[in-house]
Design a protein around this motif. Structure first.
Motif, PDB file in Angstrom:
ATOM      1  N   ASP A  72       0.840  -1.196   0.000  1.00  0.00           N
ATOM      2  CA  ASP A  72       0.000   0.000   0.000  1.00  0.00           C
ATOM      3  C   ASP A  72       0.879   1.252   0.000  1.00  0.00           C
ATOM      4  O   ASP A  72       2.112   1.148  -0.015  1.00  0.00           O
ATOM      5  N   LEU A 307     -15.103   4.924   6.459  1.00  0.00           N
ATOM      6  CA  LEU A 307     -13.916   4.735   7.278  1.00  0.00           C
ATOM      7  C   LEU A 307     -14.128   3.564   8.238  1.00  0.00           C
ATOM      8  O   LEU A 307     -15.233   3.327   8.728  1.00  0.00           O
ATOM      9  N   LEU A 315      -8.186   4.874  13.091  1.00  0.00           N
ATOM     10  CA  LEU A 315      -8.616   4.530  11.741  1.00  0.00           C
ATOM     11  C   LEU A 315      -7.701   3.474  11.117  1.00  0.00           C
ATOM     12  O   LEU A 315      -6.496   3.485  11.328  1.00  0.00           O
ATOM     13  N   ASP A 317      -6.803   1.684   7.375  1.00  0.00           N
ATOM     14  CA  ASP A 317      -7.005   1.730   5.930  1.00  0.00           C
ATOM     15  C   ASP A 317      -7.785   0.493   5.512  1.00  0.00           C
ATOM     16  O   ASP A 317      -7.457  -0.624   5.915  1.00  0.00           O
TER      17      ASP A 317
END
Lengths: 382, 473
Positions: A72, A307, A315, A317
């Motif tokens: 990522d 989210l 949070l 991803d």
């Protein structure tokens, strides 16, 4: 290109547990990406849709079993596996080639006209094995002779030793036939799938901890699969002790995957189910399933937001969301939920995750366990 | 006098679209008058009668939003990108005869079609009184003449073709050939402290429209001191890097973990930005059975945990390394949330033995990054030559606009500039953000062993991007 700058690094084929030389980063060429990860497989599947010239499409067809590592924007591994199938569509026609139906080490089990069972010696195509490693198959036939069975083995090996075209070739007229451009879909499988490639057997009837047996079965020394196909990481650091003993016996023509799943389906000494799979760096992971402590929330979601939060409220991803976790929808409030219940309206055990990206954005799909009943657990044992 | 607008084909030949018109620019069938603005028979439309006049169109941002009604007010911005720009405008072609007029039309069509086999052709725009030219890539296009050429204006002399050009070009324009140098052969160290440390400022004077959003950066790292034939770096663009020496000796046989350092005070708070935090730990002489983990929490109470890293081998996979740099990971910073004043991040560093036998090592230091981009570069080098590693995010070649390309990394030998290998990039290749700095960490092998005394020479060049016109930039 995607709205999300990921890397999809494709490497040269290698029959070791580490990828070979980097070939290219597919991400700049892709129109779509999707992956699936499940709680009893690990990295399960991944596919990308690539725009290409005809020559480039043909080049991809030569890259089956090439390792891929997807990272990522923060350099974390999203998914890892190998190229299992290539689908090419050009001018209204499609061609597909896959490792699925390939087998490069065969034997035949047969019975004579008198009902006497027999097994031929194994035959191998070493050229294919040099590319892809060993992939076993057993053919059964009856009322024949050893000589005929051996002949059947050899002819089958001839036809199956290399990647096979899968039933997806279509010719069509009309508007579709005029469609321009070449589209290539590359489908990847997680390394866990290679556990189903090799058959084994073991006559040892003693018992041993199932977690210890799993560690041995992924190793490079007999009875490990690594003695044949050393493509997996042999580290056992992520395999928790199950505390359950089971027999070492492995019936003939059993794949490593079948034996490992049979062992792990027994659960652990706390009578809890296990989750397992192959994840980053091809390492095998076994853990007590998150459903054992359903009030410990792994991910939180909320209506009106894409989210995802972890259990601490930080949070996450969405492409890093992994199965074997409890998911809670924060907008739902249960009134007097029964104690001991795993799934509620507001929470569920996350069995499988799919994530996809295209030009319009990304989608995350959280799938609950579908077959977690007592009956299905008994079926796995049986 | 119109602005100067021309296209450059794959051979480098210029075709001026902003000719003078009238009798000064008429193609008589000989020569190449289109190669000079004063004589070009091609003239851009200047009014509605002659066609849409030309000005570069700004690229439309392609934004991805998530969430929204009926369950939320508004949506969250997830990401932003830019696609190619399609433009349409009018032009006239003046020629002495019908055939000569069509010949010029055909010439333009051939040029626009070149991009399928050769490089994209180049559009150059220099408005009247502008100092600088801005260059775009054109990927293809078409030209459609109006019906008046063979109808009501068929008898005109000179022959006049009015046409509509539709082309697709790159979303941004840039400089030609030579980028902007931000870091020029500076010696950079391999440690977060010392006179020559691992951070070099990119500066706040970069040119272009995209310096607050991210514009392309090419980085060259010359390995001054080599250990083995491996290329292995972390490269980040940071807003800030903090370094704190710890020097904490670790001795334990606990398999569940002990706290080595609690409530490390060196971590800055940036709870109101969209940048990312990242923690790296430096060890010396870590045992093979030593693992480390961090827990990050908000506030000093050590109860509001926002991130727990996995247990990671402190030796970085190397055998008996003298020093390692271990990436403990990153987490999503709390976005736009109201946080009571005075809260910062604090870090609890833990260690454990993987075997139950005694383990040891020294936690030498902690580095924390407040970063925009982070990537890992992995490859092989040539042990016999002085070797350089490049990370390219824009094309930097003579005669080409400096425009974005998919990131690539490769190694080359500095005597002959011969490419020796291609490197793998994990993460986001560096981008220039105004006021940010470049942070680099070098490893000795494919593992995470490092030599803090190593130094290397770094050059960073930037490709200023322009949405339309360039001006002083």
């Amino acid at each position: 290109m995607f709205p999300l700058p990921i890397n999809i690094n494709l490497f040269q084929r290698s029959l070791t547990s580490t990828p070979g030389t980097l070939l290219l980063d597919l991400a700049p060429l892709c129109n779509t990406y999707d992956h699936a990860i499940s709680a009893t497989f690990g990295f399960e599947s991944m596919s990308v849709n690539v725009a290409a010239t005809l020559d480039e499409a043909l080049d991809y067809a030569d890259l089956l079993f090439s390792p891929v590592i997807v990272t990522d924007p923060q350099a974390r591994i999203m998914w890892e596996g190998y190229l299992a199938q290539v689908d090419i569509t050009v001018g209204g026609r499609s061609r597909s080639i896959s490792l699925d139906a390939m087998a490069n080490r065969l034997r035949v089990r047969y019975t004579t006209v008198l009902g006497t069972p027999g097994t031929t010696a194994t035959a191998s195509n070493t050229t294919s094995q040099g590319f892809y490693g060993v992939k076993d198959a057993v053919i059964s036939t009856s009322e024949t002779t050893a000589t005929v069975a051996a002949s059947l083995r050899d002819s089958a090996l001839d036809s199956m030793a290399f990647p096979r075209a899968v039933p997806a070739s279509e010719l069509s007229t009309g508007a579709e036939a005029d469609s321009g451009g070449v589209q290539v879909v590359l489908t990847f499988a997680g390394w866990y799938a290679t556990l189903g490639w090799v058959l084994t057997s073991r006559t040892d009837t003693s018992t041993e901890a199932t977690s210890t047996q799993v560690g041995a079965l992924i190793g490079t020394a007999s009875p490990g699969i690594g003695a044949t196909n050393p493509v997996l990481n042999t580290a056992t650091t992520n395999i928790v002790a199950t505390g359950v003993n089971d027999t070492r016996l492995i019936a003939a023509d059993t794949s490593y995957r079948q034996k490992i799943e049979d062992l792990l389906s027994k659960g652990n000494s706390a009578n809890e189910r296990l989750a397992w799979g192959i994840y980053e760096n091809r390492a095998f992971t076994v853990a007590q399933w998150a459903g054992a402590t359903p009030s410990t929330i792994g991910y939180r979601t909320r209506l009106g937001s894409v989210l995802v939060e972890n259990g601490s409220g930080s949070l996450i991803d969405p492409w890093l969301v992994r199965p074997d976790a409890m998911v809670e929808e924060q907008d739902f409030i249960e009134v007097g939920p029964p104690s001991g219940a795993t799934d509620l309206v507001s929470r569920f055990y996350l069995e499988r995750v799919t994530f996809s990206i295209d030009q319009g954005g990304y989608r995350l799909n959280l799938e609950p366990a579908a077959t977690d009943s007592l009956a299905s657990r008994l079926a796995r044992i049986g | 006098m119109p602005s100067n607008i021309w296209i450059i084909d794959s051979a480098g030949t210029a075709y001026y679209l902003s000719g003078p018109g009238g009798t000064s620019g008429v193609y008589s069938g000989t020569g190449t008058p289109w190669t000079a603005q004063a004589t070009s028979p091609i003239q851009l439309s200047l009014n509605d009668k002659t066609g849409q006049s030309y000005t570069p169109i700004a690229p439309e941002p392609v934004e991805v939003y998530g969430g929204g009604p009926p369950f939320a007010v508004g949506s969250d911005l997830i990401s932003r990108g830019y696609g190619n720009v399609t433009e349409e405008f009018g032009l006239q072609i003046n020629a002495s005869t019908y055939n000569n007029a069509v010949a010029v039309l055909r010439l333009l069509r051939r040029v626009l079609a070149q991009a399928i086999w050769t490089r994209p052709i180049i559009l150059a725009v220099q408005p009247n009184n502008a100092t600088n030219v801005v260059y775009f890539n054109i990927y293809g296009g078409k030209i459609q003449e109006s019906g008046s050429f063979i109808n009501e204006e068929a008898a005109a002399s000179p022959q006049l073709i009015r046409a509509t050009v539709t082309w697709t070009r790159s979303p941004f324009g840039g400089w030609l050939t030579t980028p902007e140098t931000l870091i020029n052969a500076v010696t950079v160290g391999n440690n977060g402290t010392g006179a020559t440390d691992n951070v070099e400022a990119l500066g706040g004077s970069g040119s272009g429209d995209m310096v607050t959003e991210g514009s392309p950066l090419n980085v060259s790292i010359l390995n001054v001191i080599e250990a083995v034939d491996v290329v292995h770096f972390y490269v980040a663009v940071v807003n800030a890097r903090t370094y704190a020496a710890l020097g904490t000796a670790i001795t334990t046989n606990s398999t569940t973990g002990i706290t080595v350092v609690g409530s490390n005070p060196s971590f800055t708070s940036y709870l109101t930005t969209k940048r990312r935090p990242r923690v790296l730990l430096r060890f010396t002489s870590p045992s093979s059975n030593l693992q480390t983990r961090i827990q990050v929490y908000v506030g000093t109470g050590a109860t509001a945990t926002v991130y727990t890293s996995p247990w990671i081998a402190a030796n970085g996979g190397a055998v008996a390394p003298a020093a390692t740099l271990i990436d403990m990971g990153t987490w999503e910073d709390l976005l736009d949330q109201t946080i009571v004043g005075g809260n910062t991040y604090a870090i609890n560093i833990q260690a454990r033995s993987t075997t139950g036998a005694a383990t040891s090592g020294t936690l030498a230091a902690i580095e924390t990054l407040d970063y925009y981009t982070f990537c890992e570069i992995i490859g092989t080098d040539d042990p016999t030559n002085v070797y350089a590693t490049r990370i390219d995010t824009f094309k930097q070649r003579s005669g080409f606009p400096c425009l974005p390309q998919p990131p690539t990394s490769y190694g080359y030998d500095t005597p002959g500039n011969q490419i020796l290998s291609f490197n793998r990039i994990r993460g986001t290749a560096p981008q220039y953000i105004s006021g940010a700095s470049l942070w680099i960490a070098q490893f000795n092998t494919a593992n995470y062993d490092t030599t803090t005394a190593n130094t290397f020479t770094v050059t960073a060049t930037h490709a200023p991007l322009f949405q339309t016109l360039r001006g002083n930039g």
